[in-house]
Enzyme design. Structure first.
Site, PDB file in Angstrom:
ATOM      1  N   ARG A 137      -0.704  -8.872  13.729  1.00  0.00           N
ATOM      2  CA  ARG A 137      -1.157  -7.863  12.760  1.00  0.00           C
ATOM      3  C   ARG A 137      -2.029  -8.498  11.678  1.00  0.00           C
ATOM      4  O   ARG A 137      -3.013  -7.920  11.226  1.00  0.00           O
ATOM      5  CB  ARG A 137       0.059  -7.183  12.118  1.00  0.00           C
ATOM      6  CG  ARG A 137       0.769  -6.254  13.085  1.00  0.00           C
ATOM      7  CD  ARG A 137       2.128  -5.860  12.592  1.00  0.00           C
ATOM      8  NE  ARG A 137       2.083  -4.984  11.435  1.00  0.00           N
ATOM      9  CZ  ARG A 137       3.131  -4.768  10.633  1.00  0.00           C
ATOM     10  NH1 ARG A 137       4.278  -5.369  10.854  1.00  0.00           N
ATOM     11  NH2 ARG A 137       3.028  -3.942   9.625  1.00  0.00           N
ATOM     12  N   LYS A 166       0.833  -1.221   0.000  1.00  0.00           N
ATOM     13  CA  LYS A 166       0.000   0.000   0.000  1.00  0.00           C
ATOM     14  C   LYS A 166       0.859   1.259   0.000  1.00  0.00           C
ATOM     15  O   LYS A 166       0.602   2.194  -0.742  1.00  0.00           O
ATOM     16  CB  LYS A 166      -0.907   0.052   1.244  1.00  0.00           C
ATOM     17  CG  LYS A 166      -1.916  -1.051   1.365  1.00  0.00           C
ATOM     18  CD  LYS A 166      -2.872  -0.803   2.536  1.00  0.00           C
ATOM     19  CE  LYS A 166      -2.226  -0.779   3.898  1.00  0.00           C
ATOM     20  NZ  LYS A 166      -1.642  -2.045   4.347  1.00  0.00           N
ATOM     21  N   ARG A 221      11.721  -2.868  11.327  1.00  0.00           N
ATOM     22  CA  ARG A 221      10.672  -2.205  12.100  1.00  0.00           C
ATOM     23  C   ARG A 221      10.347  -3.045  13.334  1.00  0.00           C
ATOM     24  O   ARG A 221      10.268  -4.269  13.238  1.00  0.00           O
ATOM     25  CB  ARG A 221       9.415  -2.082  11.222  1.00  0.00           C
ATOM     26  CG  ARG A 221       9.092  -0.654  10.860  1.00  0.00           C
ATOM     27  CD  ARG A 221       8.027  -0.594   9.817  1.00  0.00           C
ATOM     28  NE  ARG A 221       6.698  -0.993  10.308  1.00  0.00           N
ATOM     29  CZ  ARG A 221       5.576  -0.753   9.637  1.00  0.00           C
ATOM     30  NH1 ARG A 221       5.610  -0.133   8.477  1.00  0.00           N
ATOM     31  NH2 ARG A 221       4.414  -1.137  10.111  1.00  0.00           N
TER      32      ARG A 221
HETATM   33  P1  AMP Z   1       1.189   0.459   8.988  1.00  0.00           P
HETATM   34  O1  AMP Z   1       2.437   1.240   8.822  1.00  0.00           O
HETATM   35  O2  AMP Z   1       0.047   0.980   8.194  1.00  0.00           O
HETATM   36  O3  AMP Z   1       1.408  -1.026   8.802  1.00  0.00           O
HETATM   37  O4  AMP Z   1       0.743   0.659  10.517  1.00  0.00           O
HETATM   38  C1  AMP Z   1       1.579   0.245  11.594  1.00  0.00           C
HETATM   39  C2  AMP Z   1       0.742   0.098  12.844  1.00  0.00           C
HETATM   40  O5  AMP Z   1       0.153   1.368  13.186  1.00  0.00           O
HETATM   41  C3  AMP Z   1      -0.429  -0.859  12.740  1.00  0.00           C
HETATM   42  O6  AMP Z   1      -0.051  -2.217  12.956  1.00  0.00           O
HETATM   43  C4  AMP Z   1      -1.331  -0.339  13.854  1.00  0.00           C
HETATM   44  O7  AMP Z   1      -0.861  -0.730  15.127  1.00  0.00           O
HETATM   45  C5  AMP Z   1      -1.142   1.171  13.735  1.00  0.00           C
HETATM   46  N1  AMP Z   1      -2.134   1.746  12.800  1.00  0.00           N
HETATM   47  C6  AMP Z   1      -1.898   2.312  11.587  1.00  0.00           C
HETATM   48  N2  AMP Z   1      -3.032   2.729  11.016  1.00  0.00           N
HETATM   49  C7  AMP Z   1      -4.024   2.409  11.889  1.00  0.00           C
HETATM   50  C8  AMP Z   1      -5.433   2.554  11.858  1.00  0.00           C
HETATM   51  N3  AMP Z   1      -6.074   3.108  10.807  1.00  0.00           N
HETATM   52  N4  AMP Z   1      -6.133   2.124  12.931  1.00  0.00           N
HETATM   53  C9  AMP Z   1      -5.523   1.589  13.998  1.00  0.00           C
HETATM   54  N5  AMP Z   1      -4.199   1.383  14.079  1.00  0.00           N
HETATM   55  C10 AMP Z   1      -3.446   1.791  13.034  1.00  0.00           C
END
Ligand code: AMP
Length: 212
Positions: A170, A13, A159
C-alpha cells in the site's frame, strides 16, 4: 464546500474527515469505506474490489470513479462533501474535474496530511477497528479493556489489509500513484500542507486554521 484529503494510508485522513464533516455539516465520502461495505455485503463490486484490497493494490480507476460519481450526485452532496482516499491517481483526479464541472462545483481545499513512512508502518500495524466505526491504536489510543470497543462493547479487529506485507504494498502504491497528486494540486494552487504527526486534535486545529 468541496475538500479533498490527501495523505499516506494511516496518515489520519479518515479521522480528520469525520471531524470536518461534523464541523461543516457536509458528508464524508471514503472510497475505502464504500468498498469495505460492499465486501461485507458480498456485492459484485465488493467481490471485485476485495481481490485488489487484500493485496494492498489500488482498485481499478474506472470502477472507483463510477462509485464516486454516483455518490457525489446524491442529494446530500449539494452543499459540498469531503473526499477521503479519492482521488488516488492522476486519472482519478482528471475524472473528478469532469464530474465536478457537470455539477458546477469546484474544489475548495486539498489538504495533504504528511507523516513519515516509518510512522505509516507503526500506525497501520497497531491499528484496531470496531464495526461501529471507532478506530483504536494499541499504543496511541488503546481500548480501556483489551480488544473491546469502549463505545459499543464489541470485539475490535485488525483490518485484512493492515498485515505487514500488505502495508508495504500500500505504501508503494501511495508513492507511485498518489504522491504525484501533490504536484498536480500544487500547480492548481489548491494544495495545503498539514503536519499529520501530532495528536488528531492538534492536527484538526491546524486544518481549521489553514482553512480559515
Ligand atoms: P483506505 O480505507 O482509504 O485506506 O482504502 C483501503 C483500500 O481500498 C486501498 O488500499 C485500495 O485498495 C482501495 N481504495 C480506496 N480508495 C481507492 C481509490 N481512490 N482508488 C483505488 N483504490 C482505492
Amino acid at each position: 464546500m468541496v475538500i479533498i484529503l490527501l495523505g499516506a494510508p494511516g496518515s489520519g485522513k479518515g479521522t480528520q474527515a469525520k471531524m470536518l464533516s461534523s464541523k461543516f455539516s457536509i458528508p464524508h465520502i471514503s472510497t475505502g469505506d464504500i468498498f469495505r461495505k460492499n465486501i461485507k455485503e458480498n456485492t459484485l463490486l465488493g467481490q471485485r474490489a476485495k481481490m485488489y484490497i487484500d493485496k494492498g493494490q489500488l482498485v481499478p480507476d474506472k470502477v472507483t470513479c463510477e462509485i464516486v460519481d454516483d455518490r457525489i450526485n446524491m442529494e446530500d452532496c449539494k452543499q459540498g462533501f469531503i473526499l477521503d482516499g479519492f482521488p488516488r491517481t492522476i486519472f482519478q483526479a482528471d475524472e473528478l474535474e469532469i464530474m465536478l464541472k457537470k455539477k458546477v462545483q469546484d474544489i475548495d481545499y486539498v489538504l495533504n496530511i504528511i507523516i513519515s513512512d516509518q510512522n505509516v508502518i507503526t500506525r497501520l500495524s497497531g491499528r484496531r477497528m470496531c464495526s461501529c466505526g471507532q478506530i483504536y491504536h494499541i499504543d496511541r489510543n488503546p481500548t480501556k479493556v483489551d480488544e473491546i470497543c469502549d463505545i459499543c462493547g464489541e470485539n475490535t479487529y485488525i483490518r485484512d489489509d493492515d498485515q505487514p506485507n500488505t502495508i508495504k504494498t500500500r505504501l508503494q502504491a501511495y508513492h507511485q500513484a498518489t504522491k504525484p497528486l501533490e504536484d498536480y494540486y500544487f500547480q492548481k494552487g489548491l494544495l495545503l500542507e498539514i503536519n499529520g504527526e501530532p495528536t488528531p486534535k492538534e492536527v484538526f486545529d491546524e486544518v481549521v486554521s489553514v482553512i480559515n
